[in-house]
Scaffold this active site. Structure first.
Site, PDB file in Angstrom:
ATOM      1  N   LYS A  83     -64.654  39.022  55.587  1.00 23.78           N
ATOM      2  CA  LYS A  83     -63.869  38.261  55.291  1.00 23.78           C
ATOM      3  C   LYS A  83     -63.138  38.396  53.932  1.00 23.78           C
ATOM      4  O   LYS A  83     -63.873  38.567  52.909  1.00 23.78           O
ATOM      5  CB  LYS A  83     -64.095  36.845  55.452  1.00 23.78           C
ATOM      6  CG  LYS A  83     -62.914  35.813  55.908  1.00 23.78           C
ATOM      7  CD  LYS A  83     -63.794  34.442  56.199  1.00 23.78           C
ATOM      8  CE  LYS A  83     -62.727  33.411  56.555  1.00 23.78           C
ATOM      9  NZ  LYS A  83     -63.372  32.279  56.793  1.00 23.78           N
TER      10      LYS A  83
HETATM   11  O1  G3P Z   1     -61.514  28.200  58.435  1.00 23.82           O
HETATM   12  C1  G3P Z   1     -61.142  27.708  57.073  1.00 23.82           C
HETATM   13  C2  G3P Z   1     -61.657  26.346  56.976  1.00 23.82           C
HETATM   14  O2  G3P Z   1     -63.127  26.505  56.658  1.00 23.82           O
HETATM   15  C3  G3P Z   1     -60.948  25.530  55.834  1.00 23.82           C
HETATM   16  O3  G3P Z   1     -60.763  24.282  56.484  1.00 23.82           O
HETATM   17  O4  G3P Z   1     -60.548  21.895  56.482  1.00 23.82           O
HETATM   18  O5  G3P Z   1     -61.505  23.073  54.287  1.00 23.82           O
HETATM   19  O6  G3P Z   1     -59.047  23.341  55.180  1.00 23.82           O
HETATM   20  P1  G3P Z   1     -60.395  22.971  55.604  1.00 23.82           P
END
Ligand code: G3P
Length: 217
Positions: A83
């Site tokens: 990634k």
């Molecule tokens: O897949 C990306 C994720 O881990 C981010 O999620 O909820 O922190 O924006 P969030």
């Protein structure tokens, strides 16, 4: 639509995997921090549970260093997807690693143009962050739709991996738009099973069953 689980919590991954709900896993530095585990160790354990792509994120910012980190992460298991962030150096890294035959997930995507660049650099997955766009009053799902249209217009085979998925409705909308993959935390995936009418209906069935005085076993 494939389901990836967005966590480095091995027990949660194993539970969902046993139910056939896991086509892959995504992690990031914040999720590694939350797990309290060593990145190499925990990623290796995840790869022993899940046969689909497991994203492990580089943390260097310069292409040269990102490439070295990506090669090291890719050695963990054949199902690692390296990634990389959607920066110019991340795109250079994507080009090099994808040319070596490694899967690459380009993350932190917030625009259709960024997704276009990732596809041209040979990304296996592009990760547009829905929830974080919604957080700033933009429309994360609209971005998924725009990328779908653009990729279909030109036959790019980069898979759209909807990320920062926060709600069950996000999942439904991603499936309707045609995202190839969505990644969500275990709680969101489990929450998809809930419906108030299911609970109400079950409650009534249980009450009526008790009145019959019967047993099945
Ligand atoms: O897949 C990306 C994720 O881990 C981010 O999620 O909820 O922190 O924006 P969030």
């Amino acid at each position: 639509m494939k389901f990836f689980v967005d966590t480095a919590d091995v027990d949660a991954i194993a539970e969902l995997n046993d139910l056939g709900m896991v086509d892959g896993v995504t992690t990031n530095p914040s999720l590694i921090l939350k797990s309290g585990r060593d990145i190499i160790e925990v990623t290796k354990e995840i790869c022993s549970i899940v046969s689909g792509p497991v994203s492990a994120e580089v943390v260097a910012l310069k292409a040269e260093d990102m490439i070295a980190e990506g090669r090291k992460l890719a050695e963990i298991a054949p199902n690692i997807a390296v990634k990389v962030p959607l920066t110019w150096d991340g795109l250079k890294t994507c080009k090099v690693l994808s040319s070596e035959g490694k899967m690459v997930n380009v993350t932190l995507c917030f625009s259709a143009n960024q997704a276009l660049l990732a596809a041209k650099a040979g990304a296996t997955f592009i990760s547009p962050f829905i929830g974080r766009l919604d957080d700033i009053n933009l429309d994360g799902l609209e971005l998924i739709g725009d990328i779908r249209t653009i990729y279909d217009n030109y036959g790019f085979d980069t898979q759209i991996l909807a990320a920062s998925v926060r709600t069950a409705n996000h999942v439904t909308q991603c499936a309707l738009i045609g995202a190839d993959v969505m990644t969500a935390p275990p709680a969101v995936i489990k929450g998809m099973a809930s419906h108030v009418l299911t609970d109400k209906g079950l409650d009534q069935f249980m009450k009526d069953w008790a009145k019959t005085g019967q047993k099945i076993l």
